[in-house]
Structures are given as structure tokens and as C-alpha cells.
Design a protein around this motif. Structure first.
Motif, PDB file in Angstrom:
ATOM      1  N   GLU A 248     -25.660 -26.330  49.849  1.00  8.61           N
ATOM      2  CA  GLU A 248     -25.021 -26.631  51.220  1.00  8.61           C
ATOM      3  C   GLU A 248     -25.137 -28.110  51.358  1.00  8.61           C
ATOM      4  OE1 GLU A 248     -26.053 -25.675  55.770  1.00  8.61           O
ATOM      5  OE2 GLU A 248     -26.567 -24.471  54.335  1.00  8.61           O
ATOM      6  N   GLU A 251     -22.770 -30.113  49.217  1.00 11.12           N
ATOM      7  CA  GLU A 251     -21.293 -30.055  49.815  1.00 11.12           C
ATOM      8  C   GLU A 251     -21.284 -30.895  50.955  1.00 11.12           C
ATOM      9  OE1 GLU A 251     -17.594 -29.227  50.637  1.00 11.12           O
ATOM     10  OE2 GLU A 251     -18.830 -28.441  48.664  1.00 11.12           O
ATOM     11  N   GLU A 252     -22.326 -31.039  51.968  1.00 11.84           N
ATOM     12  CA  GLU A 252     -22.387 -32.114  52.909  1.00 11.84           C
ATOM     13  C   GLU A 252     -22.155 -33.414  52.571  1.00 11.84           C
ATOM     14  OE1 GLU A 252     -25.043 -33.190  56.945  1.00 11.84           O
ATOM     15  OE2 GLU A 252     -25.399 -31.081  55.873  1.00 11.84           O
TER      16      GLU A 252
END
Length: 263
Positions: A248, A251-252
Motif C-alpha cells: 500500500e 502504491e501511494e
């Protein structure tokens, strides 16, 4: 030989202030100095005078307080000084300034070699020297990093273009604009410091010069500075990703990079 050096009183960039009402630089003796590259131009003239003999004349265009930089030039060794000053010259761009200075030079007399700093720190146009030469109809070489007088009637000038060194023989009379790499300007001498208040600063006004009123000051300036303002660097933003699973977080991070067109 007869040498002429064009000098300018400029605002010290370390003390630069802008009038918020007019958008113009605040100019006064408290925050004004002799343009740094003009020191190199003056040193070039003084060094050649030491070698060949002759006289060094300095000239400046500006308000009455610009006499301060002429006195400084005298303290460094110049022989005489002229101040081109008149409200009619106010607001001049480089074209009107060079025309006015060329007219003053014609009034003063003929010179073998005219020196200018390559550019001033308050406008950085590098146009005055070449424009004076064009107006007077004489030779010019800009951005000198080396200078020698070895052949009568000519001066040899070196200038740098990237990794290449260009060596030119310029026929006199001519104009040379000088960089900070050309030499190391001398300090004022005790004799010069005592002399600076004894040498008369000759003032030249519009009435003294053979100028066309339509070519001086703001009337003769096809370009005008509308406003001067400080540049505020953009605020940097930091991205911190904490306490998230690795996938995550990655991806950020990539999402943020895509917004900045980095990926």
C-alpha cells in the motif's frame, strides 16, 4: 594611448529592496556600489596604461549620486571623470543609454580603446558595450577573459565558448567588454584616495550633448521595465508514509510520483 571606461552605479544585490508602491528598485548611496565587472574593465585600462602610457578616463550615466563610483574609480587610478546626468535621461533602456553615452564620448574626444563591464548585476543585459560600438561605428569584442597589446594598432582578446578558447585581433579603435575572469582589480591606493576629492567630476547634461531628444530617456526607449519583484521559491512539500503495509505504501508513493510526472 587614450582609454575610456564606462562604469555604472548599481544596487548591491545583497541589499536589494523593491518599493512595493512603484515596483521599482530603491536606489540610494546606502545600497549602491560600483558594478563588479566594471572594476575588471577599469583594471584592464589601468594595466594597459601602465604598459603603454596614456590616460584613463571614466564615464558614467546616472543621477548626481553616481559621482560616488567615479570618485572610487579615481581612487583606483583613473585620471579624469565625466558624469552624464540629466532628468531627460531618466528611464532610459539600453538603446537610449548607449546612444546617450556614445554622444557623450563623441563630445569628450576620440579614444583608442573603450572598456565596459560585460554586464551589470542589476539588469544583466550585456548590451551596452556592443551598442556603444555600433553607434560609434567601431569594432567590438565581448566577454573578454584575456587581453594583451602586442601589435601596434591592435589588441588581442581571448574569450571562452564552452570548452573552446577564441583568440581575436581587434583593430583599434574598439570596445571590449570584460568578464570577472579577466583580471583581479587593484585596490585604491593611499595616493588615489587623497586624489579622489581633488579631481573634478565633469557633468554633461542633455544641453551639452548633440543628442536627439526623441532618442534619450523614456522617449527613446522601445523597452521599459514594468515591475521588479523578488522571486519567492515554491514551498516544498514532503511526503511521509508510515504505518502502512509495504504494498500500500509503494502504491501511494507511485501515485504521488505520477502526479509530479516523475514516472
Amino acid at each position: 594611448m587614450k582609454f575610456l571606461v564606462c562604469v555604472k552605479q548599481v544596487v548591491d544585490t545583497s541589499q536589494m529592496e523593491v518599493d512595493p508602491a512603484t515596483g521599482r528598485l530603491k536606489r540610494n548611496n546606502a545600497n549602491s556600489i560600483l558594478n563588479p565587472m566594471d572594476r575588471n574593465a577599469l583594471e584592464a585600462a589601468l594595466s594597459l596604461r601602465d604598459q603603454t602610457g596614456g590616460r584613463v578616463t571614466v564615464i558614467s550615466m546616472g543621477p548626481p549620486q553616481a559621482a560616488a563610483v567615479l570618485k572610487e574609480a579615481i581612487s583606483m587610478g583613473a585620471d579624469e571623470a565625466y558624469l552624464v546626468t540629466d532628468r531627460a535621461f531618466g528611464g532610459a533602456d539600453t538603446l537610449a543609454t548607449s546612444y546617450t553615452l556614445a554622444s557623450a564620448i563623441r563630445k569628450i574626444g576620440s579614444f583608442d580603446l573603450i572598456f565596459c563591464g560585460m554586464e551589470s548585476i542589476d539588469s544583466n543585459t550585456a548590451q551596452i558595450g556592443p551598442e556603444i560600438a555600433a553607434t560609434l561605428g567601431i569594432s567590438d569584442v565581448s566577454a573578454a577573459i584575456g587581453l594583451s597589446y602586442e601589435k601596434e594598432g591592435y589588441v588581442q582578446v581571448e574569450r571562452q565558448f564552452g570548452d573552446d578558447l577564441e583568440v581575436l585581433d581587434m583593430k583599434l579603435p574598439g570596445v571590449v567588454t570584460c568578464t570577472g575572469e579577466l583580471n583581479k582589480p587593484r585596490y585604491p591606493s593611499i595616493k588615489g584616495i587623497l586624489k579622489k576629492d581633488e579631481v573634478e567630476i565633469h557633468n554633461l547634461t542633455a544641453a551639452d550633448l548633440p543628442v536627439d531628444a526623441g532618442r534619450i530617456g523614456m522617449k527613446g526607449s522601445p523597452t521599459q521595465v514594468r515591475q521588479v519583484r523578488p522571486v519567492v521559491p515554491p514551498k516544498k512539500e514532503n511526503l511521509r508514509i508510515e504505518g502502512k503495509p509495504a504494498a500500500e505504501a509503494v502504491e501511494e508513493l507511485f501515485g504521488a510520483m505520477r502526479k509530479l510526472n516523475l514516472v
